[in-house]
Design a protein around this motif. Structure first.
Motif, PDB file in Angstrom:
ATOM      1  N   VAL A 196       0.824  -1.213   0.000  1.00  0.00           N
ATOM      2  CA  VAL A 196       0.000   0.000   0.000  1.00  0.00           C
ATOM      3  C   VAL A 196       0.856   1.260   0.000  1.00  0.00           C
ATOM      4  N   TRP A 197       1.824   1.313   0.904  1.00  0.00           N
ATOM      5  CA  TRP A 197       2.560   2.567   1.113  1.00  0.00           C
ATOM      6  C   TRP A 197       3.773   2.693   0.192  1.00  0.00           C
ATOM      7  N   TYR A 198       4.732   1.805   0.339  1.00  0.00           N
ATOM      8  CA  TYR A 198       5.979   1.940  -0.415  1.00  0.00           C
ATOM      9  C   TYR A 198       5.783   1.711  -1.909  1.00  0.00           C
ATOM     10  N   HIS A 217       2.779  -9.991  -8.788  1.00  0.00           N
ATOM     11  CA  HIS A 217       3.895  -9.217  -9.318  1.00  0.00           C
ATOM     12  C   HIS A 217       3.890  -9.078 -10.837  1.00  0.00           C
ATOM     13  N   ASN A 218       3.525 -10.132 -11.542  1.00  0.00           N
ATOM     14  CA  ASN A 218       3.468 -10.018 -12.998  1.00  0.00           C
ATOM     15  C   ASN A 218       2.376  -9.033 -13.411  1.00  0.00           C
ATOM     16  N   ASN A 219       1.233  -9.107 -12.734  1.00  0.00           N
ATOM     17  CA  ASN A 219       0.165  -8.141 -13.001  1.00  0.00           C
ATOM     18  C   ASN A 219       0.646  -6.719 -12.732  1.00  0.00           C
ATOM     19  N   HIS A 220       1.379  -6.571 -11.643  1.00  0.00           N
ATOM     20  CA  HIS A 220       1.878  -5.242 -11.285  1.00  0.00           C
ATOM     21  C   HIS A 220       2.825  -4.691 -12.346  1.00  0.00           C
ATOM     22  N   HIS A 221       3.708  -5.531 -12.864  1.00  0.00           N
ATOM     23  CA  HIS A 221       4.622  -5.062 -13.901  1.00  0.00           C
ATOM     24  C   HIS A 221       3.885  -4.743 -15.205  1.00  0.00           C
ATOM     25  N   LEU A 222       2.729  -5.359 -15.390  1.00  0.00           N
ATOM     26  CA  LEU A 222       1.917  -5.073 -16.565  1.00  0.00           C
ATOM     27  C   LEU A 222       1.255  -3.697 -16.437  1.00  0.00           C
ATOM     28  N   TYR A 223       0.760  -3.404 -15.230  1.00  0.00           N
ATOM     29  CA  TYR A 223       0.117  -2.109 -14.957  1.00  0.00           C
ATOM     30  C   TYR A 223       0.664  -1.546 -13.648  1.00  0.00           C
ATOM     31  N   PRO A 224       1.882  -1.002 -13.658  1.00  0.00           N
ATOM     32  CA  PRO A 224       2.524  -0.568 -12.407  1.00  0.00           C
ATOM     33  C   PRO A 224       1.819   0.564 -11.678  1.00  0.00           C
ATOM     34  N   LYS A 225       1.050   1.377 -12.375  1.00  0.00           N
ATOM     35  CA  LYS A 225       0.385   2.507 -11.733  1.00  0.00           C
ATOM     36  C   LYS A 225      -1.020   2.176 -11.248  1.00  0.00           C
ATOM     37  N   SER A 226      -1.376   0.899 -11.279  1.00  0.00           N
ATOM     38  CA  SER A 226      -2.696   0.493 -10.818  1.00  0.00           C
ATOM     39  C   SER A 226      -2.708   0.301  -9.302  1.00  0.00           C
ATOM     40  N   ALA A 227      -3.747   0.808  -8.645  1.00  0.00           N
ATOM     41  CA  ALA A 227      -3.893   0.627  -7.198  1.00  0.00           C
ATOM     42  C   ALA A 227      -4.354  -0.776  -6.854  1.00  0.00           C
ATOM     43  N   ARG A 228      -4.737  -1.542  -7.884  1.00  0.00           N
ATOM     44  CA  ARG A 228      -5.122  -2.933  -7.694  1.00  0.00           C
ATOM     45  C   ARG A 228      -4.273  -3.783  -8.639  1.00  0.00           C
ATOM     46  N   SER A 229      -3.745  -4.909  -8.132  1.00  0.00           N
ATOM     47  CA  SER A 229      -3.043  -5.837  -9.020  1.00  0.00           C
ATOM     48  C   SER A 229      -3.649  -7.238  -8.973  1.00  0.00           C
ATOM     49  N   GLY A 230      -4.617  -7.445  -8.084  1.00  0.00           N
ATOM     50  CA  GLY A 230      -5.352  -8.703  -8.084  1.00  0.00           C
ATOM     51  C   GLY A 230      -6.537  -8.582  -9.021  1.00  0.00           C
ATOM     52  N   PHE A 231      -6.337  -8.938 -10.280  1.00  0.00           N
ATOM     53  CA  PHE A 231      -7.340  -8.683 -11.311  1.00  0.00           C
ATOM     54  C   PHE A 231      -8.378  -9.791 -11.469  1.00  0.00           C
ATOM     55  N   LEU A 232      -8.041 -11.000 -11.093  1.00  0.00           N
ATOM     56  CA  LEU A 232      -8.931 -12.137 -11.298  1.00  0.00           C
ATOM     57  C   LEU A 232      -9.606 -12.534  -9.980  1.00  0.00           C
ATOM     58  N   PRO A 233     -10.731 -13.251 -10.037  1.00  0.00           N
ATOM     59  CA  PRO A 233     -11.500 -13.555  -8.816  1.00  0.00           C
ATOM     60  C   PRO A 233     -10.682 -14.242  -7.721  1.00  0.00           C
ATOM     61  N   HIS A 234      -9.745 -15.110  -8.097  1.00  0.00           N
ATOM     62  CA  HIS A 234      -8.967 -15.828  -7.086  1.00  0.00           C
ATOM     63  C   HIS A 234      -7.785 -15.019  -6.569  1.00  0.00           C
ATOM     64  N   GLN A 235      -7.536 -13.843  -7.147  1.00  0.00           N
ATOM     65  CA  GLN A 235      -6.370 -13.032  -6.775  1.00  0.00           C
ATOM     66  C   GLN A 235      -6.760 -12.014  -5.695  1.00  0.00           C
ATOM     67  N   LEU A 236      -6.831 -12.493  -4.466  1.00  0.00           N
ATOM     68  CA  LEU A 236      -7.143 -11.630  -3.335  1.00  0.00           C
ATOM     69  C   LEU A 236      -6.108 -10.513  -3.237  1.00  0.00           C
ATOM     70  N   ASP A 237      -6.580  -9.296  -3.021  1.00  0.00           N
ATOM     71  CA  ASP A 237      -5.676  -8.144  -2.967  1.00  0.00           C
ATOM     72  C   ASP A 237      -6.039  -7.297  -1.748  1.00  0.00           C
ATOM     73  N   LEU A 238      -5.436  -7.623  -0.606  1.00  0.00           N
ATOM     74  CA  LEU A 238      -5.744  -6.920   0.633  1.00  0.00           C
ATOM     75  C   LEU A 238      -5.254  -5.472   0.604  1.00  0.00           C
ATOM     76  N   ALA A 239      -4.177  -5.211  -0.113  1.00  0.00           N
ATOM     77  CA  ALA A 239      -3.702  -3.842  -0.252  1.00  0.00           C
ATOM     78  C   ALA A 239      -4.750  -2.986  -0.956  1.00  0.00           C
ATOM     79  N   TRP A 240      -5.352  -3.539  -1.994  1.00  0.00           N
ATOM     80  CA  TRP A 240      -6.423  -2.848  -2.705  1.00  0.00           C
ATOM     81  C   TRP A 240      -7.632  -2.639  -1.798  1.00  0.00           C
TER      82      TRP A 240
END
Length: 351
Positions: free
Chosen positions: A93-95, A285-308
């Motif tokens: 979330v922060w760094y 991480h792969n999702n993040h490198h695809l869209y680094p400026k996204s506040a969410r990187s868990g794009f699929l239903p099984h990809q829990l994203d607690l930071a988001w």
């Protein structure tokens, strides 16, 4: 040289070898560089790296108290949750999403301050942010400060050996570094003081901020559960601080191409989506490198994203005013075309 090529202090073994390939130092070279750059007595400009690792040494004390004096299975569960989930998600979330990629905006500095200090402060922002910009610009290439192809130690000790800002920047280059950090709330050194201390961060402000943060949280934990809880959570934070230094080695396939079709859609580097970091810290991480400026990187239903979840919660209560969410773009540009290709019949070749 471009800004991104000269912003970090190059290690003694260099980024590239005589053939222009990644320089892969021996373990002895890495340790020699590590202790050289930690030696604050020979060079006071090493103060930030020294401070970062001294925090880990200090946190080893409450960790020992937890293990040898206060240990219970209940406290072990609390330590696990705090180190893996709370500290892990906060790092994302922060760094990661705010300090480096500015994936969302706070309504005011109060919300920024709360988010920054909602856990124990372990990593100085400067060490993370500037080098992470370089990481994205040069992922898995020479100059990437934690290039997994350099080996485990190359990544594990990268915060000292490879992530410090260059100490010989001209004033214009230094101002660009300051600008990269302004939104985090850090009050950076003047160029003259940078020449003295070798950092953006001011030693007094940095150390005072750490002490105030630690003092507040130790008192809070003590009032809730005594020294047992305080030592448990401080020790857990120290455990996370060591463990997080292994992430980029694992997150980039340990230097090998471990990307999987239908799971890792970014083909520009060796980043991979890992289930455990994704679940506990939202670090797909792969999702993040695809869209680094996204506040969410868990794009699929099984990809829990607690930071988001934290960022979205702050948005709902007004602490965050806007954010970038690339989920729809990912589904449209990558996931749906892939799924469509899977169900389309393949042409039959007639001999």
């Amino acid at each position: 040289m471009a800004f991104i090529d000269r912003v970090l202090e190059q290690p003694s073994y260099g980024w590239v070898n005589e053939n222009g390939d990644l320089s892969k130092p021996k373990a002895s070279q890495i340790f020699k560089e590590f202790f050289f750059r930690l030696n604050v007595f020979s060079n006071k400009k090493n103060w930030l790296s020294f401070t970062s690792w001294m925090m880990i040494v200090c946190l080893a004390v409450p960790l020992c108290f937890f293990i040898f004096k206060y240990f219970t299975f209940g406290l072990l569960f609390i330590a696990f949750a705090y180190s893996m989930i709370v500290m892990g998600s906060h790092g994302t979330v922060w760094y990661h999403r705010y300090c480096t990629h500015r994936a969302y905006k706070f309504r005011n500095p109060v919300w920024r301050f709360i988010t920054q200090n909602i856990t124990l402060k372990i990593i100085p922002e400067e060490i993370y942010v500037i080098s992470h910009h370089v990481h994205h610009a040069k992922s898995d290439q020479p100059g990437d400060p934690y290039n997994a192809q350099g080996g485990f130690l190359y990544c594990f000790l990268a915060d000292v050996n490879h992530q410090a800002i260059a100490r010989d920047m001209d004033e214009q280059t230094y101002k660009r570094c300051v600008k990269l950090m302004q939104h985090t709330g850090q009050v950076s050194n003047s160029y003259l003081r940078y020449q003295k201390w070798g950092t953006l961060a001011c030693p007094l402000r940095t150390i005072a901020g750490i002490l105030l943060n630690w003092g507040f949280w130790y008192l809070t934990f003590y009032l809730i559960g005594g020294h047992a809880l305080a030592c448990t959570l401080f020790g857990a934070a120290g455990f996370w601080a060591v463990g997080v230094r292994t992430f980029n080695y694992e997150g980039h396939g340990k230097g090998e191409d471990k990307r999987r079709e239908g799971t890792d859609y970014n083909q520009a580097d060796m980043s991979v989506n890992q289930v455990w970091p994704g679940i506990v810290a939202g670090e797909w991480h792969n999702n993040h490198h695809l869209y680094p400026k996204s506040a969410r990187s868990g794009f699929l239903p099984h990809q829990l994203d607690l930071a988001w979840c934290y960022i979205k919660f702050l948005h709902l209560i007004g602490g965050v005013t806007e954010y970038t969410d690339s989920k729809k773009k990912f589904l449209k540009e990558y996931y749906q075309p892939y799924k469509l290709a899977q169900i389309q019949p393949q042409p039959v070749l007639v001999k």
